[in-house]
Design a protein around this motif. Structure first.
Motif, mmCIF file in Angstrom:
data_model
loop_
_atom_site.group_PDB
_atom_site.id
_atom_site.type_symbol
_atom_site.label_atom_id
_atom_site.label_comp_id
_atom_site.label_asym_id
_atom_site.label_seq_id
_atom_site.Cartn_x
_atom_site.Cartn_y
_atom_site.Cartn_z
ATOM 1 N N TYR A 43 32.018 32.780 48.764
ATOM 2 C CA TYR A 43 32.123 33.879 49.730
ATOM 3 C C TYR A 43 32.498 35.171 48.979
ATOM 4 N N PHE A 44 31.812 36.242 49.308
ATOM 5 C CA PHE A 44 32.143 37.544 48.727
ATOM 6 C C PHE A 44 31.547 38.646 49.590
ATOM 7 N N VAL A 45 32.059 39.853 49.388
ATOM 8 C CA VAL A 45 31.570 41.031 50.104
ATOM 9 C C VAL A 45 30.629 41.794 49.188
ATOM 10 N N ASP A 46 29.413 41.994 49.651
ATOM 11 C CA ASP A 46 28.419 42.715 48.856
ATOM 12 C C ASP A 46 28.866 44.176 48.670
ATOM 13 N N GLY A 47 28.926 44.602 47.422
ATOM 14 C CA GLY A 47 29.392 45.954 47.112
ATOM 15 C C GLY A 47 30.774 45.975 46.510
ATOM 16 N N ALA A 124 34.430 54.236 43.342
ATOM 17 C CA ALA A 124 35.479 55.167 42.935
ATOM 18 C C ALA A 124 34.860 56.396 42.299
ATOM 19 N N ARG A 125 35.523 57.535 42.516
ATOM 20 C CA ARG A 125 35.094 58.756 41.844
ATOM 21 C C ARG A 125 35.715 58.793 40.458
ATOM 22 N N SER A 126 35.223 59.665 39.631
ATOM 23 C CA SER A 126 35.720 59.753 38.260
ATOM 24 C C SER A 126 37.123 60.352 38.228
ATOM 25 N N GLU A 145 41.380 57.383 44.395
ATOM 26 C CA GLU A 145 41.633 56.562 45.573
ATOM 27 C C GLU A 145 41.692 55.063 45.274
ATOM 28 N N THR A 146 41.373 54.671 44.052
ATOM 29 C CA THR A 146 41.382 53.255 43.689
ATOM 30 C C THR A 146 42.711 52.892 43.044
ATOM 31 N N VAL A 252 49.797 53.915 47.047
ATOM 32 C CA VAL A 252 49.107 53.359 48.215
ATOM 33 C C VAL A 252 47.610 53.374 47.939
ATOM 34 N N ASP A 253 46.968 52.231 48.188
ATOM 35 C CA ASP A 253 45.526 52.153 47.989
ATOM 36 C C ASP A 253 44.818 53.159 48.896
ATOM 37 N N ASN A 254 43.732 53.732 48.408
ATOM 38 C CA ASN A 254 42.923 54.747 49.100
ATOM 39 C C ASN A 254 43.588 56.115 49.148
#
Length: 477
Positions: A43-47, A124-126, A145-146, A252-254
């Motif tokens: 099981y995994f989330v695509d992306g 993620a952005r650079s 944000e990561t 905090v994530d994001n």
């Protein structure tokens, strides 16, 4: 256990398919395959998965034979999973959260545990310099944000085993990842325990607004005081320096900024640029920024007071007296311009970059000679409000600049109503709001002035370099 993983693969997949709504979600993949004669499902989330790594793992699985997989789950994890981050999990609820977080989970028939292969990746952005907190020289990287990128930016600067990064999760629906970061040998243990207990006791559906939602959950009282209870930064170098001083960082994530605890008003007014300059230059920048903000806080109320009592104006300063006819009361002019400046800030945030130049021209026309010649505003009022607007941009802390704005508006209203007594009351209210403000640590917001600590106070006022033996543990929180 109701939530325990079963040895039967069909039972596990049935429960996971039902709770993950695999049939309705196109991006949640359940890849059925056979490894060494044993049925399994991945099981995994695509992306959220590193496709190249997952492909190599599956290629390795295709080479396994029946005798290779004739082992326990622990042996399978150690010998037959060629990846660095692999864990065993037997709680269905935790497995679902891990899958939705991006970690692929492999369930194999005959095993009472699920293999968590943490080869996830997030969009993620650079890493680039923050727009708000820039420096002339120094590091040009900033938080993104990561979450894992942010922890790596701190680890890169502090290569010490005493640096602890404790992972936590908040939100019944969002399960937002939070990292509490500190130096084990320098942190205030009592404060750390208090913060961790508060985070664990948070009952909320989701941290919809990231750090602001977390801040409101951590500190629930006295929000009528506008002065910030927390210090935020988007610079990894500033966060690392705070950690080395014994403070606690919450990531905090994001969120592209981190929260620094505990904090005082002196910490908030500091900037990274002060430390990338020679001591005398850094001290000058710090003093000039502080003086400019104090002038901006009391300039317009003082001008309003002097216009009410023109006989108080000292000799040689008579030129500040307004020469044009005042058609609109001064207090109304100041309030209109205060709101107009905020309106321009909001408009600038929502203006496309290609329209920024026309917008600047229009703004200059509206708040320029046309407003003065129309009679709505006087030239002196425009001049002083221009200084106030400029001063608001010298402060990195968005929260502190608006706290000073609210105190200025309060002093303006009191001065207009009660003259010199109102002006005095405004000053008292401003200093009372600072002095009686309490942060999450419960320590005084004016430390090291209250309680008085000479060494720390000197460090805040003068950009000096202390010996390495004095850098750690010199602050009392």
């Amino acid at each position: 256990m109701i939530n325990a993983v079963s040895k039967n693969l069909a039972s596990n997949t049935r429960r996971l398919d039902a709770q993950l709504l695999v049939e309705e979600n196109f991006d949640i993949i359940n890849r059925k395959m056979i490894i060494g004669g044993k049925e399994c499902c991945l099981y995994f989330v695509d992306g959220f998965v590193k496709d190249d790594i997952l492909e190599k793992i599956m290629e390795f699985f295709a080479t396994l034979k029946k005798e290779d997989v004739d082992c326990t789950a622990e042996e399978f994890q150690k010998k037959l999973l060629p990846y660095g981050e692999v864990d065993l999990e037997d709680d269905i609820d935790k497995i679902i959260t891990l899958i939705l977080s991006g970690a692929p989970c492999l369930t194999i028939d005959g095993y009472e545990s699920v293999f968590v292969i943490d080869c996830r990746t997030y969009p993620a952005r650079s890493v680039e310099e923050p727009d708000k907190d820039k420096v002339m020289r120094g590091a040009r990287d900033g938080f993104v944000e990561t979450l894992i990128f942010n922890t790596a930016l701190i680890r890169r600067r502090i290569r010490n085993p005493e640096l602890i990064m404790q992972m936590m999760s908040v939100g019944n629906s969002s399960h937002t990842d939070i990292v509490v970061c500190y130096m084990k040998n320098r942190v205030d243990e009592k404060l750390l325990k208090n913060i961790i207990e508060r985070i664990n006791n948070i009952k909320i559906d989701a941290l919809t607004m990231g750090q602001e939602s977390l801040a409101e959950c951590l500190y629930k009282g006295s929000w009528f005081n506008p002065f910030p209870k927390f210090h935020y930064t988007e610079r990894p170098d500033a966060a690392s320096a705070s950690i080395l001083e014994g403070k606690i960082i919450i990531i905090v994530d994001n969120s592209p900024s981190v929260m620094i605890l505990p904090t005082t008003v002196f910490d908030i007014v500091e900037e990274a640029a002060d430390y990338y300059c020679p001591p005398i230059t850094g001290t000058y920048l710090r003093f000039s920024r502080t003086i400019i903000n104090i002038f901006a806080l009391f300039l317009t109320p003082a001008f309003l007071l002097l216009m009410q009592h023109k006989d108080w104006i000292p000799k040689g300063m008579e030129f500040i007296i307004m020469k044009e006819v005042v058609y609109v009361p001064l207090i109304v002019q100041f309030f209109i311009l205060e709101f107009a400046i905020d309106g321009l800030k909001l408009a600038a945030l929502n203006t496309p970059s290609m329209m920024s130049t026309p917008f600047s021209v229009i703004s200059a026309l509206i708040l320029g000679d046309l407003t003065v010649s129309s009679g709505w505003f006087n030239a002196e009022v425009m001049l002083y409000m221009a200084f106030v607007a400029m001063a608001s941009y010298t402060q990195v802390s968005f929260e502190l600049s608006y706290a000073l704005k609210f105190m200025r508006l309060t002093t303006l209203i009191l001065t207009a109503l009660f003259s010199q007594w109102g002006f005095l009351a405004g000053i008292i209210i401003t200093f009372a709001a600072i002095i009686f403000n309490r942060t999450i640590s419960g320590f005084n917001y004016m430390y090291p002035l209250i309680p008085f600590d000479y060494k720390v106070l000197i460090r805040h006022f003068f950009r000096i370099t202390l010996p390495s033996s004095e850098k750690a543990g010199n602050q009392k929180f």
